[in-house]
Scaffold this motif. Structure first.
Motif: not given
Length: 319
Positions: A117-124, A198-206
């Motif tokens: 699936c597509a990814i949501n890249n989550v930054y601060s 579909k954006v189904l996974y939220n990847y947290i950038h730490r």
């Protein structure tokens, strides 16, 4: 009856994020889940959080083990998973509530082995969603796009797998870039791979995560993984040999560029990179298939990797 999806969650020093992660799995619209929480010797409150959730929901299994790293934790989960399907979620990330329902629907409808699936890249300060093309791949075309990083990526956590295609393939213990050692082997076991836009996974950038840190000699694991992939492709999928070879060569250049702008002693890493590059030679037929730019960088890199990477850093190419 719904078939079981085993969700493997490796856990280490993520108490700030863990509840959100577990809640996102528990709240899935697809309910027949086996949720395997692998506490990899986490020294914070994570073990207690896991146990509290296990009391509330009998779909949760908790494993407590000595710290062995991300790969080792995933392997523990794989060894006990009973589901027909396997998924991985990193414990600082979270998933959309319809992720598994949408993915398993696609797998069943198209009779596929893996869906990505597509990814949501989550930054601060922002989030950036990927946009992928919905495609149906056979083995060779999927491996091609995987190597190119085009529409498919090496990450294991935005995918759902039939357990049969994993077939006992374990993660390389003690490596970073562990996905790069694993994914191509599983793809090679699959006859049909599909992508779902579909954006189904939220990847947290730490910044504190393994991949968020600066250069270290462990980054050479990524080069080793690409070299292993290249040798596998050379033996089993010769039509893809050139792109796999280029992947090794240009990743070596990228690593050395990164090394030059770090504060690390470059000698050990440089010698290791050079050893891999000695194994990567382009014959006359392959050189003719390179673009003009690729020909220039290959020629320069073979003459002097140091000079080549200095130039690329100076003109801001590749890093």
């Amino acid at each position: 009856m719904q078939e079981i999806i085993s969700v493997i969650v490796p856990i280490y020093k993520v108490e700030e994020y863990l509840e959100r992660c577990i809640n996102s799995i528990l709240n899935q619209t697809y309910k027949n889940l086996e949720i395997i929480l692998v506490n990899d010797g986490s020294p914070d409150k994570c073990p207690n959080i896991c146990e509290e959730y296990a009391k509330k929901d009998d779909r949760i299994k908790v494993i407590h083990k000595q710290n062995g790293g991300l790969s080792d934790a995933r392997n523990y989960g794989l060894n006990i998973a009973i589901g027909k399907y396997i998924s991985f979620v990193d414990s600082d990330d979270y998933i959309e509530k319809n992720m598994y329902q949408d993915m398993i629907n696609e797998l069943r409808m198209k009779k596929a082995d893996i869906v990505s699936c597509a990814i949501n890249n989550v930054y601060s300060d922002r989030s950036v969603s990927s946009d992928i093309e919905e495609r149906v791949y056979d083995t060779e075309s999927a491996l091609k796009d995987l190597i190119l990083g085009k529409n498919l990526n090496q990450t294991v956590w935005n995918k759902l797998y039939k357990k049969d295609v994993i077939n006992g393939i374990l993660f390389e213990k003690g490596k970073i870039n562990e996905d790069d050692f694993w994914t191509y082997q599983v793809f090679a076991n699959s006859k049909k791979i599909i992508t779902l836009n579909k954006v189904l996974y939220n990847y947290i950038h730490r910044e504190s995560s393994i991949m968020g840190q600066g250069y270290s000699e462990k980054n050479l694991n990524g080069l080793e993984a690409r070299y292993n992939q290249y040798k596998f492709i050379e033996k089993n999928y010769p039509k893809l040999n050139l792109i796999a070879k280029k992947s090794v060569f240009f990743y070596a250049i990228f690593l050395y560029q990164k090394l030059l702008i770090s504060k690390h002693d470059i000698n050990n890493s440089y010698m290791c990179i050079q050893e891999y590059l000695k194994e990567i030679n382009f014959n006359d037929k392959e050189r003719k298939q390179l673009t003009i730019k690729e020909k220039i960088w290959v020629f320069m890199g073979k003459k002097s990797m140091y000079f080549t990477c200095k130039i690329r850093n100076l003109i801001h190419i590749g890093i």
